[in-house]
Design an enzyme around this catalytic site. Structure first.
Site, PDB file in Angstrom:
ATOM      1  N   PRO A  11       0.807  -1.224   0.000  1.00 56.96           N
ATOM      2  CG  PRO A  11      -0.078  -1.087   2.157  1.00 56.96           C
ATOM      3  CD  PRO A  11       0.680  -1.993   1.248  1.00 56.96           C
ATOM      4  N   GLY A  67       6.356  -1.890  -6.371  1.00 57.55           N
ATOM      5  CA  GLY A  67       7.577  -1.606  -7.113  1.00 57.55           C
ATOM      6  C   GLY A  67       8.480  -2.824  -7.192  1.00 57.55           C
ATOM      7  CG  ASP A 216      20.561 -14.368 -21.694  1.00 57.92           C
ATOM      8  OD1 ASP A 216      20.234 -14.480 -20.493  1.00 57.92           O
ATOM      9  OD2 ASP A 216      21.339 -13.488 -22.104  1.00 57.92           O
ATOM     10  CD  GLU A 273      13.532  -2.176  -1.616  1.00 57.02           C
ATOM     11  OE1 GLU A 273      13.798  -1.794  -0.462  1.00 57.02           O
ATOM     12  OE2 GLU A 273      12.874  -1.495  -2.420  1.00 57.02           O
TER      13      GLU A 273
HETATM   14  N1  LIG Z   1       2.998  -1.499   4.657  1.00 57.22           N
HETATM   15  C1  LIG Z   1       4.266  -1.170   4.415  1.00 57.22           C
HETATM   16  N2  LIG Z   1       4.808  -0.049   4.994  1.00 57.22           N
HETATM   17  C2  LIG Z   1       6.087   0.325   4.735  1.00 57.22           C
HETATM   18  N3  LIG Z   1       6.933  -0.355   3.902  1.00 57.22           N
HETATM   19  C3  LIG Z   1       6.456  -1.467   3.307  1.00 57.22           C
HETATM   20  C4  LIG Z   1       5.107  -1.922   3.520  1.00 57.22           C
HETATM   21  N4  LIG Z   1       4.909  -3.039   2.796  1.00 57.22           N
HETATM   22  C5  LIG Z   1       6.098  -3.280   2.161  1.00 57.22           C
HETATM   23  N5  LIG Z   1       7.020  -2.350   2.462  1.00 57.22           N
HETATM   24  C6  LIG Z   1       8.420  -2.229   1.970  1.00 57.22           C
HETATM   25  O1  LIG Z   1       8.508  -1.216   0.978  1.00 57.22           O
HETATM   26  C7  LIG Z   1       9.646  -1.529   0.143  1.00 57.22           C
HETATM   27  C8  LIG Z   1       9.636  -0.710  -1.157  1.00 57.22           C
HETATM   28  O2  LIG Z   1       8.488  -0.922  -1.867  1.00 57.22           O
HETATM   29  P1  LIG Z   1       8.385  -1.028  -3.462  1.00 57.22           P
HETATM   30  O3  LIG Z   1       9.645  -1.466  -4.079  1.00 57.22           O
HETATM   31  O4  LIG Z   1       7.167  -1.802  -3.770  1.00 57.22           O
HETATM   32  O5  LIG Z   1       8.062   0.468  -3.904  1.00 57.22           O
HETATM   33  P2  LIG Z   1       8.984   1.637  -4.412  1.00 57.22           P
HETATM   34  O6  LIG Z   1      10.256   1.638  -3.608  1.00 57.22           O
HETATM   35  O7  LIG Z   1       8.151   2.870  -4.377  1.00 57.22           O
HETATM   36  O8  LIG Z   1       9.237   1.283  -5.933  1.00 57.22           O
HETATM   37  P3  LIG Z   1      10.569   0.909  -6.795  1.00 57.22           P
HETATM   38  O9  LIG Z   1      11.270  -0.208  -6.052  1.00 57.22           O
HETATM   39  O10 LIG Z   1      10.071   0.486  -8.137  1.00 57.22           O
HETATM   40  O11 LIG Z   1      11.389   2.164  -6.866  1.00 57.22           O
HETATM   41  C9  LIG Z   1       9.541  -3.026  -0.024  1.00 57.22           C
HETATM   42  O12 LIG Z   1      10.786  -3.636  -0.223  1.00 57.22           O
HETATM   43  C10 LIG Z   1       8.906  -3.509   1.301  1.00 57.22           C
HETATM   44  O13 LIG Z   1       9.851  -4.129   2.152  1.00 57.22           O
END
Ligand SMILES: Nc1ncnc2c1ncn2[C@@H]1O[C@H](COP(=O)(O)OP(=O)(O)OP(=O)(O)O)[C@@H](O)[C@H]1O
Length: 334
Positions: A11, A67, A216, A273
């Site tokens: 979320p 993401g 590949d 990450e």
């Molecule tokens: N409810 C939550 N609150 C805070 N963090 C969360 C929650 N659920 C998951 N996460 C963490 O948020 C991290 C980052 O999320 P995600 O990669 O989906 O989005 P993003 O960082 O915005 O996108 P991208 O990686 O494409 O740049 C995930 O690795 C996960 O560990």
């Protein structure tokens, strides 16, 4: 026959779109023949547990909405499970590198419709120590910035947050000592950074590891030797244009197995990450995961899937009837 899908969504990803649009997404998938239940992740690692549970419960399809971090966590929950179903993606993160490599639309309705069409293909997965990645692994200068950017800032200004962090870190670049072994190649030197790509889509760019293909059976490895700030900027500028591969500061090769070690403390970036530290052993698991693609398997970068595997087959014919007709789940029908 109605199929059961499990939607695992973060979320907090990107601009928190899924929070607002969940009912609409569930309805659209329902109309497309997928009875879908949703799981909202509550923090780091939760998507891995949810994905493992979804495989155990026998869902016909798992959908990762978020993401690259969320997607990587879902892959980690599925990768070691027998009988894992195909994986669909709703790209709702900030950069969505993997979805971009596959050409999955950023528009939520279109991404749902692509899942509903039910075409899939097999892709490779990277195993690193006891974890998995599907897009990219890396370490050294600049690779850590993707997980150092505060999520609030990403929600506010999107990908720009990564560029700002990059500029802030630029004057403090530090080389690391690296030992690399890949087949016959053995290498020991001071380097700025290394990238191991399963796809060619890295941080919103597609030319850093330009030859990487996700089907590949090989990783594309890019190592930037120790250099000063001016050289670093020059090589990175060349790299963003895809004109860097012959530069003497760079080493570029393909392999299906690589061991990397360092006497320094080196953090690993897995699909954007934090993913532990060196040493690591990486193995390319060929065709390990079935992933939803569009009918033609064509990506916007055109070359992220090699030709021979770009003919996806319909899940419609496959889900649920493999046991009955002896058809191997990873082979397209004639
Ligand atoms: N409810 C939550 N609150 C805070 N963090 C969360 C929650 N659920 C998951 N996460 C963490 O948020 C991290 C980052 O999320 P995600 O990669 O989906 O989005 P993003 O960082 O915005 O996108 P991208 O990686 O494409 O740049 C995930 O690795 C996960 O560990």
């Amino acid at each position: 026959m109605v199929k059961r899908a499990r939607l695992i969504y973060n979320p907090t990803s990107g601009r928190e779109e899924m929070k607002k649009r969940l009912p609409e997404v569930l309805q659209r998938l329902e109309r497309g023949g997928f009875e879908t239940s949703a799981h909202a992740t509550i923090g780091e690692g939760d998507a891995t547990l949810a994905a493992a549970e979804a495989v155990n419960r026998g869902f016909d399809l798992i959908i990762a909405a978020g993401g690259d971090g969320t997607l990587c966590e879902v892959v980690n929950g599925m990768a070691e499970k027998e009988g894992r179903p195909p994986l669909g993606i709703l790209p709702l993160g900030t950069t969505n590198d993997f979805a971009r490599a596959l050409g999955i639309p950023k528009n939520l309705e279109q991404a749902c419709d692509l899942i509903i069409q039910q075409y899939s293909t097999d892709i490779d997965v990277g195993k690193i120590n006891n974890r998995y990645f599907i897009n990219i692994a890396g370490g050294g200068s600049m690779t850590e910035l993707t997980y150092e950017v505060p999520s609030k800032l990403k929600t506010m200004i999107g990908q720009l947050a990564y560029y700002m962090k990059g500029l802030e870190k630029l004057p403090r670049l530090k080389p690391i000592e690296l030992y690399v072994k890949a087949g016959d190649l053995e290498f020991h030197d001071e380097v700025m950074m290394f990238l191991v790509g399963n796809t060619n889509s890295v941080g919103g760019f597609e030319k850093l590891v330009p030859e990487a293909r996700m089907n590949d059976g090989l990783f594309d490895v890019l190592i930037l030797r120790k250099c000063n700030l001016a050289e670093f900027i020059r090589v990175v500028t060349l790299a963003l244009r895809g004109e860097h591969l012959n530069d003497p500061n760079l080493i570029y090769f393909q392999t299906n197995h690589i061991e990397i070690n360092s006497p320094d403390y080196v953090q690993l970036n897995l699909d954007g990450e934090f993913g532990g530290t060196l040493p690591c052993v990486m193995t390319n698991l060929k065709s390990h995961l079935q992933i939803i693609v569009d009918e033609s398997g064509q990506s916007i970068y055109k070359k992220t899937l090699i030709e021979t595997l770009t003919t996806p087959f319909q899940l419609k014919e496959r889900i649920g009837d493999d046991e009955h007709d002896g058809h191997h789940p990873h082979q397209p029908r004639e």
